[in-house]
Design a protein around this motif. Sequence first.
Motif, PDB file in Angstrom:
ATOM      1  N   LYS A  13      29.892 -11.506  10.259  1.00 17.13           N
ATOM      2  CA  LYS A  13      29.839 -11.329   8.806  1.00 17.13           C
ATOM      3  C   LYS A  13      28.384 -11.314   8.349  1.00 17.13           C
ATOM      4  O   LYS A  13      27.617 -12.227   8.660  1.00 17.13           O
ATOM      5  CB  LYS A  13      30.598 -12.465   8.114  1.00 17.13           C
ATOM      6  CG  LYS A  13      30.539 -12.421   6.603  1.00 17.13           C
ATOM      7  CD  LYS A  13      31.387 -11.295   6.034  1.00 17.13           C
ATOM      8  CE  LYS A  13      31.135 -11.087   4.557  1.00 17.13           C
ATOM      9  NZ  LYS A  13      31.844  -9.902   4.047  1.00 17.13           N
ATOM     10  N   ASN A  14      28.026 -10.258   7.642  1.00 19.62           N
ATOM     11  CA  ASN A  14      26.677 -10.187   7.059  1.00 19.62           C
ATOM     12  C   ASN A  14      26.785 -10.222   5.552  1.00 19.62           C
ATOM     13  O   ASN A  14      27.701  -9.633   4.986  1.00 19.62           O
ATOM     14  CB  ASN A  14      25.995  -8.866   7.437  1.00 19.62           C
ATOM     15  CG  ASN A  14      26.053  -8.603   8.917  1.00 19.62           C
ATOM     16  OD1 ASN A  14      26.009  -9.538   9.722  1.00 19.62           O
ATOM     17  ND2 ASN A  14      26.179  -7.342   9.286  1.00 19.62           N
ATOM     18  N   ILE A  48      35.872 -19.893   7.601  1.00 21.94           N
ATOM     19  CA  ILE A  48      37.235 -20.110   7.104  1.00 21.94           C
ATOM     20  C   ILE A  48      37.555 -19.198   5.936  1.00 21.94           C
ATOM     21  O   ILE A  48      38.707 -18.868   5.709  1.00 21.94           O
ATOM     22  CB  ILE A  48      37.507 -21.572   6.705  1.00 21.94           C
ATOM     23  CG1 ILE A  48      36.527 -22.025   5.661  1.00 21.94           C
ATOM     24  CG2 ILE A  48      37.528 -22.478   7.907  1.00 21.94           C
ATOM     25  CD1 ILE A  48      37.125 -23.029   4.751  1.00 21.94           C
ATOM     26  N   LYS A  49      36.513 -18.742   5.231  1.00 20.82           N
ATOM     27  CA  LYS A  49      36.800 -17.798   4.146  1.00 20.82           C
ATOM     28  C   LYS A  49      37.240 -16.441   4.694  1.00 20.82           C
ATOM     29  O   LYS A  49      37.973 -15.726   4.023  1.00 20.82           O
ATOM     30  CB  LYS A  49      35.598 -17.663   3.213  1.00 20.82           C
ATOM     31  CG  LYS A  49      35.566 -18.826   2.233  1.00 20.82           C
ATOM     32  CD  LYS A  49      34.406 -18.783   1.281  1.00 20.82           C
ATOM     33  CE  LYS A  49      34.492 -19.969   0.343  1.00 20.82           C
ATOM     34  NZ  LYS A  49      33.211 -20.280  -0.275  1.00 20.82           N
ATOM     35  N   THR A  50      36.791 -16.089   5.914  1.00 22.42           N
ATOM     36  CA  THR A  50      37.336 -14.857   6.497  1.00 22.42           C
ATOM     37  C   THR A  50      38.789 -15.092   6.924  1.00 22.42           C
ATOM     38  O   THR A  50      39.625 -14.205   6.828  1.00 22.42           O
ATOM     39  CB  THR A  50      36.528 -14.368   7.713  1.00 22.42           C
ATOM     40  OG1 THR A  50      36.467 -15.417   8.655  1.00 22.42           O
ATOM     41  CG2 THR A  50      35.158 -13.942   7.337  1.00 22.42           C
ATOM     42  N   MET A  51      39.070 -16.314   7.383  1.00 20.57           N
ATOM     43  CA  MET A  51      40.432 -16.616   7.822  1.00 20.57           C
ATOM     44  C   MET A  51      41.395 -16.625   6.634  1.00 20.57           C
ATOM     45  O   MET A  51      42.560 -16.281   6.766  1.00 20.57           O
ATOM     46  CB  MET A  51      40.446 -17.987   8.513  1.00 20.57           C
ATOM     47  CG  MET A  51      41.520 -18.116   9.564  1.00 20.57           C
ATOM     48  SD  MET A  51      41.649 -19.784  10.238  1.00 20.57           S
ATOM     49  CE  MET A  51      40.036 -20.145  10.826  1.00 20.57           C
ATOM     50  N   PRO A  56      36.300 -10.415   3.658  1.00 17.13           N
ATOM     51  CA  PRO A  56      36.694  -9.619   4.826  1.00 17.13           C
ATOM     52  C   PRO A  56      35.532  -9.609   5.827  1.00 17.13           C
ATOM     53  O   PRO A  56      34.376  -9.498   5.419  1.00 17.13           O
ATOM     54  CB  PRO A  56      36.940  -8.223   4.248  1.00 17.13           C
ATOM     55  CG  PRO A  56      37.046  -8.428   2.764  1.00 17.13           C
ATOM     56  CD  PRO A  56      36.245  -9.632   2.441  1.00 17.13           C
ATOM     57  N   PRO A  57      35.797  -9.726   7.126  1.00 16.65           N
ATOM     58  CA  PRO A  57      34.692  -9.766   8.099  1.00 16.65           C
ATOM     59  C   PRO A  57      34.000  -8.407   8.208  1.00 16.65           C
ATOM     60  O   PRO A  57      34.623  -7.377   7.964  1.00 16.65           O
ATOM     61  CB  PRO A  57      35.401 -10.122   9.408  1.00 16.65           C
ATOM     62  CG  PRO A  57      36.825  -9.758   9.211  1.00 16.65           C
ATOM     63  CD  PRO A  57      37.110  -9.885   7.751  1.00 16.65           C
ATOM     64  N   SER A  58      32.708  -8.424   8.563  1.00 18.98           N
ATOM     65  CA  SER A  58      31.979  -7.170   8.755  1.00 18.98           C
ATOM     66  C   SER A  58      32.476  -6.475  10.017  1.00 18.98           C
ATOM     67  O   SER A  58      32.559  -5.258  10.087  1.00 18.98           O
ATOM     68  CB  SER A  58      30.481  -7.423   8.876  1.00 18.98           C
ATOM     69  OG  SER A  58      30.033  -8.142   7.754  1.00 18.98           O
ATOM     70  N   PHE A  71      42.991  -8.949   6.222  1.00 22.35           N
ATOM     71  CA  PHE A  71      43.172  -9.652   4.951  1.00 22.35           C
ATOM     72  C   PHE A  71      42.158  -9.110   3.961  1.00 22.35           C
ATOM     73  O   PHE A  71      40.961  -9.275   4.142  1.00 22.35           O
ATOM     74  CB  PHE A  71      42.953 -11.154   5.119  1.00 22.35           C
ATOM     75  CG  PHE A  71      43.944 -11.810   6.030  1.00 22.35           C
ATOM     76  CD1 PHE A  71      45.274 -11.402   6.063  1.00 22.35           C
ATOM     77  CD2 PHE A  71      43.552 -12.872   6.840  1.00 22.35           C
ATOM     78  CE1 PHE A  71      46.192 -12.022   6.891  1.00 22.35           C
ATOM     79  CE2 PHE A  71      44.465 -13.496   7.666  1.00 22.35           C
ATOM     80  CZ  PHE A  71      45.791 -13.065   7.700  1.00 22.35           C
ATOM     81  N   ASN A  72      42.656  -8.442   2.927  1.00 19.69           N
ATOM     82  CA  ASN A  72      41.738  -7.921   1.917  1.00 19.69           C
ATOM     83  C   ASN A  72      41.581  -8.855   0.736  1.00 19.69           C
ATOM     84  O   ASN A  72      40.675  -8.697  -0.057  1.00 19.69           O
ATOM     85  CB  ASN A  72      42.215  -6.556   1.439  1.00 19.69           C
ATOM     86  CG  ASN A  72      42.116  -5.531   2.541  1.00 19.69           C
ATOM     87  OD1 ASN A  72      41.116  -5.462   3.251  1.00 19.69           O
ATOM     88  ND2 ASN A  72      43.174  -4.759   2.730  1.00 19.69           N
TER      89      ASN A  72
END
Lengths: 252, 369
Positions: A13-14, A48-51, A56-58, A71-72
């Motif tokens: 994640k960037n 955990i915020k991506t989870m 959303p992860p990069s 997960f959008n």
Amino acid sequence: MSEPIIKLDNIKKNFGSVIALEGVSFDVNPGECHCLLGDNGAGKSTFIKTMSGVHPPSSGEIYFQGEKVTFNSPHDAISKGIATVYQDLGMIPLMSVSRNFFLGNEPTKGWPVKLFDHETANKITEDEMSKFQILLRSPEQAVGTLSGGERQTVAIARAVYFGAKVLILDEPTSALGVKQTANVLDTIDKMRTKGIAVVFITHNVRHAYSVGDRFTVLDRGKTIATANKNEVSPDKLQNLMAGGKELPSLED
Amino acid sequence: MQNKIDERIRNIGFFQKTLVRPEFGSICGVILVIIFFLLIASDNGMFNPDGIRNWTVVSAQFAIIAVGACLLMIAGEFDLSVGSMIGFSGMVLAIGSIHFGLPVWQSIILAYILSIALGGVNGFIVIKTKLPSFIVTLAFLYILRGLTIFMSVTTTSKTILSGMKPLADADWLAPIFGGEVLTGLFQWMGDKGWIEVFKRGVFEGQPVVSGVPNLILWAIGLVIFGHWLLTRTRFGNWIYAAGGDASAAKYAGVPVNRVKILLFMFTAFCACTFAMCQVTEFGSAGADRGLLKEFEAIICVVIGGALLTGGYGSVIGAGLGAIMFGVVQQGLFFSGAEASLFRVFLGGLLLVAVITNTYIRRLIVGTGD
């Protein structure tokens, strides 16, 4: 060992030019408490915020029950049964306990206009809270009148009531007193025996070690180590969190 | 188990329970100002049917815009363009029907569509730029006012358009804004001699107060609708949550952006309703109408117990705030006080309301927050 309920593979994640996560992999099994450890700035919160669908992860992949998912929004994650209890922004202090409990999932009744069914909401809130030994003066009292530990418990009770399969707890004990911490750890233990997968984020090794089955240490956006409880001692975890350096011993 | 109460929870008395209801302060305020003016202004006709009609109409005007402002403030946003929106939508109605000769009902629908769309634009910019709504709607306060004057000068070379009355009276839709109800009842009461009738002139035998203006019904209807929406629906729960803590609400799956944009549109709807009533009742529109109305709406809402920071408030309270505002404004007029004193009084009232609200919030969340 059973199949992981959620598995995150090589998450990056960037944020603009800042690299927050540099390839983190993580999974958790039903009925397991997997602790995510790391010092401030290690990337725990971003991870955990991506989870939970906030960021959303990069790049990288997320598998839920073996199936690839994206997960959008938080709503996507919630509808899969991934519930997150944030350290301070889970509850809205000026709103009543039952309004908070059902926020986003309000029970409705009536036709043609569906109305918020306050009676049902209040009754369920009272019942669920008493399961966690929290006695409310009234389900309509403001959340602001509860203590920090009680607020965490309301959030956990809410997640469990709405059928969470994965419960993510972001630093649930960091602001709590001794007794309240014990209550929250006890709640985590109960969740595990119900077959719920618990992801417990903390930088307190003692709290982690008392309930965790598996430990993953993050540092500067990377996984440093993942270990089962029988493979690692609290001291070892503490050192890993400090980036491998020996910490000056202040304990004794 | 059910009956066991934590020994540390103090019993809260009836008084404190009542005190933390957001409407409490404004109910007391309304009673106080009415008693005050009963004492000093009843000799001057403030509480005759005519006088009552005078201040209820003023209060109803405040109430209409206060409902929109109230829901928006509870959701954590402001709209400072309400006054300009009133001028704009009134002018759209007047230019449409007088200058372009559109049927009045079409102009009314056009005014609603344009103002609700502009409200949506306001909300969209606030959401997209994440700027405080204070700044965005302040910009719209100027943009809309300027556009309204420009629009009326370039099409009609006037800034005040009159002559709406005959057009509105002949229309089928306009009377729901400018008309009156219960005219038969009032005529009957006049015939019975229970209320004052005109003694001579063309209106001889007709009651001085000929009915209840529809404006008042709009105000009551909007207050009831707003209260119902806020306390009885899911959407109401989302309004509280959006203003209480927007990120917590988002994490719980509440569509915060949609809630806010819809409320900006609702605020514009209220402003447009205000303008429609004003133009059809008084028969003219002016490009400078609605000056300072945004602040008056906010004052009603704050007097009514809402917190400026969002997350807490009451539509009924805002309605009571509007009554208080109307009674004070017209009461000072009836009692012949110097008009400038009204502002002093209003400022003082606002200050007292805000201080009380802050104190009440501490009571709700327990200790100092």
